[in-house]
Design an enzyme around this catalytic site. Sequence first.
Site, PDB file in Angstrom:
ATOM      1  N   ASP A 157       2.054  -7.000   2.507  1.00 46.22           N
ATOM      2  CA  ASP A 157       0.908  -6.165   2.914  1.00 46.22           C
ATOM      3  C   ASP A 157       1.435  -4.908   3.608  1.00 46.22           C
ATOM      4  OD1 ASP A 157      -1.611  -5.194   3.308  1.00 46.22           O
ATOM      5  OD2 ASP A 157      -2.177  -6.610   4.872  1.00 46.22           O
TER       6      ASP A 157
ATOM      7  N   HIS B  43       0.809   3.672   8.182  1.00 49.50           N
ATOM      8  CA  HIS B  43      -0.168   4.573   8.804  1.00 49.50           C
ATOM      9  C   HIS B  43       0.624   5.580   9.620  1.00 49.50           C
ATOM     10  CE1 HIS B  43      -3.767   2.394   7.632  1.00 49.50           C
ATOM     11  NE2 HIS B  43      -3.144   1.261   7.939  1.00 49.50           N
TER      12      HIS B  43
ATOM     13  N   ARG C 258      -0.155   4.213  -0.911  1.00 45.63           N
ATOM     14  CA  ARG C 258      -1.005   5.357  -0.527  1.00 45.63           C
ATOM     15  C   ARG C 258      -1.087   6.493  -1.541  1.00 45.63           C
ATOM     16  NH1 ARG C 258      -3.184   1.863   2.813  1.00 45.63           N
ATOM     17  NH2 ARG C 258      -2.257   1.717   4.876  1.00 45.63           N
TER      18      ARG C 258
ATOM     19  N   ASN D 299      -6.661   0.487  -2.673  1.00 45.34           N
ATOM     20  CA  ASN D 299      -7.522   1.145  -1.671  1.00 45.34           C
ATOM     21  C   ASN D 299      -6.982   2.529  -1.330  1.00 45.34           C
ATOM     22  OD1 ASN D 299      -5.310   0.039  -0.291  1.00 45.34           O
ATOM     23  ND2 ASN D 299      -6.458  -0.292   1.588  1.00 45.34           N
TER      24      ASN D 299
ATOM     25  N   ASN E 165      -5.418  -6.432   9.514  1.00 45.98           N
ATOM     26  CA  ASN E 165      -6.486  -7.294   9.006  1.00 45.98           C
ATOM     27  C   ASN E 165      -5.985  -8.092   7.809  1.00 45.98           C
ATOM     28  OD1 ASN E 165      -8.208  -6.161  10.874  1.00 45.98           O
ATOM     29  ND2 ASN E 165      -9.043  -4.664   9.441  1.00 45.98           N
TER      30      ASN E 165
ATOM     31  N   HIS F 157       0.882  -1.177   0.000  1.00 44.26           N
ATOM     32  CA  HIS F 157       0.000   0.000   0.000  1.00 44.26           C
ATOM     33  C   HIS F 157       0.913   1.218   0.000  1.00 44.26           C
ATOM     34  CE1 HIS F 157      -3.647  -2.363   1.053  1.00 44.26           C
ATOM     35  NE2 HIS F 157      -2.764  -3.139   1.660  1.00 44.26           N
TER      36      HIS F 157
HETATM   37  O1  DOR Z   1      -4.145  -4.488   7.870  1.00 41.33           O
HETATM   38  C1  DOR Z   1      -4.443  -4.122   6.742  1.00 41.33           C
HETATM   39  N1  DOR Z   1      -4.168  -2.873   6.326  1.00 41.33           N
HETATM   40  N2  DOR Z   1      -5.079  -4.977   5.940  1.00 41.33           N
HETATM   41  C2  DOR Z   1      -5.555  -4.592   4.757  1.00 41.33           C
HETATM   42  O2  DOR Z   1      -6.096  -5.419   4.068  1.00 41.33           O
HETATM   43  C3  DOR Z   1      -5.466  -3.185   4.335  1.00 41.33           C
HETATM   44  C4  DOR Z   1      -4.323  -2.530   4.961  1.00 41.33           C
HETATM   45  C5  DOR Z   1      -4.328  -1.024   4.789  1.00 41.33           C
HETATM   46  O3  DOR Z   1      -4.616  -0.540   3.706  1.00 41.33           O
HETATM   47  O4  DOR Z   1      -3.961  -0.327   5.739  1.00 41.33           O
END
Ligand code: DOR
Length: 431
Positions: free
Chosen positions: A306, A310, A65, A95, A279, A63
């Site tokens: 993954d 954040h 971002r 996402n 997740n 990700h």
């Molecule tokens: O823990 C997670 N964070 N699982 C995901 O599937 C998405 C990801 C996120 O975009 O932060």
Amino acid sequence: MSESLVISGGMLAGHAGGQPLDLMIVDGVIAEIGPQGSLAGGGQVVDATDALVMPGFVDIQVHFRTPGGEDSEDIASGAAGAALGGVTACVMMPNTIPTIDNPTLVKEVLAVGRTSHCDIYTSAAITQARAGERLVDFDSLYAAGVRIFTDDGTVVDDAGLMREALLASARLPGCVISQHAEESGMVDGGVINEGVVSARLGLKGRPREAEAVIVDRDIQLAAETNGRYHVLHMSTSLAADLVREAKASGIRVTAEVTPQHLILTEEDVERLGTSGKMNPPLRTDTDVEALRACIFDGTVDAIATDHAPHSRESKDVSLSAAPPGMLGVETMASVIWTEFVAAGLMTLDRFVALLSTQPANVAGLVSQGQQLEVGKTANIAVFDPQDEWTPDQSSLQSKSANNPWIGKRLVGRVRHTICRGQLVVADRALL
Ligand code: DOR
């Protein structure tokens, strides 16, 4: 002839003989392989003495971002960390804000990726805005180069939509439908794995069977549609058993696992705090044991991080309030080397297969994960198996700090990275 780059004196993965070799790169391609010292002269030389030369690693779940979340990561910072971790290709998740669900946005992020330190590919959503209501236009996204479709972050709950998506994958060569397998109703409001730790902390849990019911359903759909199905970040023994069985009966299913789900359990969440929340969540010892078996028996095809940045502020809250996810792209190779290869549990060949060859195959990245042979594109990681280091926040490239491996002593580290023939990391420093 263009200027050459020689990787000198390393042990080449996949080459028998046990002798250090030189590998020469010209115009982005492996031009020659010879005995140590035989190819130096003329161009640039990088030292690979006492190191292993492998195909560059491929992380099929990151990700980064971009667009919309650049305060926690962007393509440049994510790719810089990837390159330092020996990763020569990343597949971004869609996402983002807005969701990557149309060809215009695909082209935009790929254009940004072209100036970064590793090859950038992107997946696209299965449903528009990842809202779970209307499918994307698979054909135009496929024409724009997308091969992996996923609503990752959330599941596609609707079996009818999933069936249509799998039918699209059956008619588009190389296309795969990747599922974040957690049934929404069961995990709604859940914070960590449903188990002893959630009970102790008084938190609502995310049950293991939430993964199994989705994987079970999707495998049935894949079987009937002849679609291609991929399980993202598989986390339970229940799903692992289903995937193993499906593979044995010839259904087109693949699966990946993260380093964290191979190493950490729900018991680590209290120690790690919000960095340990993700997740699907960290699970139990039984699950870790089952997933470890899967990376050796072929049930799992790839290790993927993954990588989920954040910002510090967003993670500096309670477990319930924190967003899910942890970092990993920069530390993946060292973590897997430390826990498995240096521990005597995994061969070099399996390491290369799980971190490079097989993920490249899942994502259809033809210039990645190739054997180190003359004529192949030079995507290469030079890895020093003796180099011990301790990741610390100030030396990592990510804009975020939610990396559980900070402060942990690791064995093995990337010394140089070559992406499409360009030296992008030399002597552990970005160029
Ligand atoms: O823990 C997670 N964070 N699982 C995901 O599937 C998405 C990801 C996120 O975009 O932060």
